[in-house]
Design an enzyme around this catalytic site. Structure first.
Site, PDB file in Angstrom:
ATOM      1  N   ARG A 234       0.850  -1.183   0.000  1.00  0.00           N
ATOM      2  CA  ARG A 234       0.000   0.000   0.000  1.00  0.00           C
ATOM      3  C   ARG A 234       0.887   1.236   0.000  1.00  0.00           C
ATOM      4  O   ARG A 234       1.909   1.294   0.689  1.00  0.00           O
ATOM      5  CB  ARG A 234      -0.924   0.015   1.221  1.00  0.00           C
ATOM      6  CG  ARG A 234      -2.067  -0.979   1.148  1.00  0.00           C
ATOM      7  CD  ARG A 234      -3.086  -0.590   0.066  1.00  0.00           C
ATOM      8  NE  ARG A 234      -4.229  -1.493   0.000  1.00  0.00           N
ATOM      9  CZ  ARG A 234      -4.317  -2.539  -0.805  1.00  0.00           C
ATOM     10  NH1 ARG A 234      -3.291  -2.822  -1.607  1.00  0.00           N
ATOM     11  NH2 ARG A 234      -5.387  -3.292  -0.825  1.00  0.00           N
ATOM     12  N   ASP A 258       5.133  -0.170  -6.676  1.00  0.00           N
ATOM     13  CA  ASP A 258       3.965  -0.464  -7.509  1.00  0.00           C
ATOM     14  C   ASP A 258       2.739   0.259  -6.962  1.00  0.00           C
ATOM     15  O   ASP A 258       1.671   0.174  -7.538  1.00  0.00           O
ATOM     16  CB  ASP A 258       3.724  -1.982  -7.532  1.00  0.00           C
ATOM     17  CG  ASP A 258       2.589  -2.376  -8.454  1.00  0.00           C
ATOM     18  OD1 ASP A 258       2.638  -2.028  -9.652  1.00  0.00           O
ATOM     19  OD2 ASP A 258       1.627  -3.038  -7.991  1.00  0.00           O
ATOM     20  N   GLU A 263      -2.090   7.683  -5.220  1.00  0.00           N
ATOM     21  CA  GLU A 263      -2.347   7.019  -6.497  1.00  0.00           C
ATOM     22  C   GLU A 263      -3.795   7.086  -6.955  1.00  0.00           C
ATOM     23  O   GLU A 263      -4.096   6.867  -8.128  1.00  0.00           O
ATOM     24  CB  GLU A 263      -1.935   5.544  -6.416  1.00  0.00           C
ATOM     25  CG  GLU A 263      -2.846   4.672  -5.571  1.00  0.00           C
ATOM     26  CD  GLU A 263      -2.438   3.204  -5.598  1.00  0.00           C
ATOM     27  OE1 GLU A 263      -3.290   2.376  -5.914  1.00  0.00           O
ATOM     28  OE2 GLU A 263      -1.266   2.897  -5.298  1.00  0.00           O
ATOM     29  N   HIS A 295       0.365  -0.091  -9.954  1.00  0.00           N
ATOM     30  CA  HIS A 295      -0.462  -1.028  -9.183  1.00  0.00           C
ATOM     31  C   HIS A 295      -0.851  -2.246 -10.029  1.00  0.00           C
ATOM     32  O   HIS A 295      -2.019  -2.626 -10.124  1.00  0.00           O
ATOM     33  CB  HIS A 295      -1.722  -0.330  -8.659  1.00  0.00           C
ATOM     34  CG  HIS A 295      -2.244  -0.940  -7.390  1.00  0.00           C
ATOM     35  ND1 HIS A 295      -2.616  -0.190  -6.299  1.00  0.00           N
ATOM     36  CD2 HIS A 295      -2.462  -2.234  -7.034  1.00  0.00           C
ATOM     37  CE1 HIS A 295      -3.047  -0.989  -5.325  1.00  0.00           C
ATOM     38  NE2 HIS A 295      -2.954  -2.238  -5.760  1.00  0.00           N
ATOM     39  N   GLN A 296       0.155  -2.852 -10.644  1.00  0.00           N
ATOM     40  CA  GLN A 296      -0.086  -3.998 -11.515  1.00  0.00           C
ATOM     41  C   GLN A 296       0.426  -5.311 -10.943  1.00  0.00           C
ATOM     42  O   GLN A 296       0.344  -6.351 -11.604  1.00  0.00           O
ATOM     43  CB  GLN A 296       0.549  -3.768 -12.894  1.00  0.00           C
ATOM     44  CG  GLN A 296       2.069  -3.882 -12.904  1.00  0.00           C
ATOM     45  CD  GLN A 296       2.666  -3.746 -14.282  1.00  0.00           C
ATOM     46  OE1 GLN A 296       2.808  -2.630 -14.785  1.00  0.00           O
ATOM     47  NE2 GLN A 296       3.032  -4.856 -14.906  1.00  0.00           N
TER      48      GLN A 296
END
Length: 333
Positions: A234, A258, A263, A295-296
């Site tokens: 996170r 990531d 975001e 965020h993949q």
């Protein structure tokens, strides 16, 4: 159940549509994220299905309740986006997907680390421009390094095993020690000891009040000079401005993320034709030793299948009034 599905992407629709014919549930896909402005889309539905950046705050939950919707299935493991106290007071039933291919996220953490270690992203761009110079591409071995893993749930355990396989000494911090990992040679330490001893630090813990800004000016000062930090959990685990200062002073040697604190208004969308308004992430992207993905980490075929099947199983239990395997409940502190 009639389910309103928010924050829909093409991969969501594809994975869920594969299993829906065998299900009794009826899905309607909505592209907007859920918040107090879009909550009216849930009118007439029995349940909603949401993801990490949907807003399930007090205002949205109260509006949902007035619409007669009191069932929520989260197609993610984390639930920090949910006001659980308000949800409990309003009588909501909430389920999540506690684990979906932990290896997917752990392997993405490794991908970030290996890309930074050998600068393959830079080499790729050079060769495409017919530039075969090796200047500036010197990397470092991962083998022999000390890797500190914060959080040894399913994903953290998977990452520990990967790092052991890479020939690293693996340290871990978690309130609950895992016997399988200790038998494999992972050493549990206090957080301060782990920070001081690790060449690589990878975050695999949930976002809670206790872990908010776990990586801060204070904890960065406890780390080795040139430390490598990886975050696939996170965004708010890291105090971004503090890390930027640490990158400038070379306290942090490499950063692979990531996820990002702010975001919500950036990730999962194509903003290539827009001027970037977020000055913090813009500053991060000026560092040659920083690698950012959007965020993949969860995005593999196997993980998407697990998300879909577990979500549908959660809906089956909710509809049948059975004991909920993956229920999220509020616990008074």
């Amino acid at each position: 159940m009639k389910v309103a599905f928010f924050s829909t992407k093409s991969y969501d629709r594809q994975s869920f549509d594969h299993y829906l014919p065998e299900s009794s549930h009826d899905f309607t896909y909505f592209e907007p994220k859920l918040d107090h402005n879009t909550v009216a889309l849930a009118k007439g539905f029995d349940a909603i299905c949401t993801f990490v950046n949907d807003h399930l705050d007090e205002k949205t939950l109260k509006k949902l309740s007035k619409l007669g919707v009191n069932t929520i299935v989260l197609r993610c493991a984390g639930y920090n986006q949910v006001d659980l106290k308000t949800a409990a007071e309003l009588g909501f039933k909430i389920c999540r997907v506690p684990a979906y291919s932990p290896e997917a996220v752990a392997e993405h953490a490794l991908a970030l680390l290996m890309t930074l270690s050998r600068k393959t992203h830079k080499a790729y761009n050079r060769v495409r421009e017919n530039n075969y110079s090796l200047e500036g591409l010197s990397g470092f071995n991962i083998n022999g390094k000390t890797a500190g893993v914060i959080g040894t749930g399913a994903i953290g355990r998977a990452f520990c095993k990967i790092m052991l396989g890479m020939g690293c000494k693996v340290l871990a911090y978690d309130p609950y020690e895992n016997e399988e990992l200790t038998s494999l040679g992972v050493e549990y330490l206090a957080l301060e000891e782990l920070l001081a001893s690790s060449d690589i630090i990878s975050l695999h813990c949930p976002l809670t009040p206790d872990t908010f800004h776990l990586i801060s000016q204070k904890t960065l000062a406890q780390m080795k000079d040139g430390v490598i930090i990886i975050n696939t959990s996170r965004g708010a685990l890291i105090e971004t401005k503090a890390v930027i200062k640490a990158l400038k002073s070379k306290k942090v040697g490499n950063l692979g993320i990531d996820v990002y604190e702010q975001e919500e208004d950036l990730f999962f969308q194509n903003r290539s034709e827009e001027i970037l308004q977020d000055e913090t992430i813009a500053r991060l992207m000026t560092f040659t030793n920083v690698l950012i993905t959007g965020h993949q980490a969860f995005l593999t075929n196997e993980a998407l299948a697990q998300i879909a099947t577990t979500t549908l199983e959660n809906l089956d239990e909710l509809e049948a009034g059975k004991k909920l395997t993956n229920e999220v409940v509020w616990k008074e502190e």
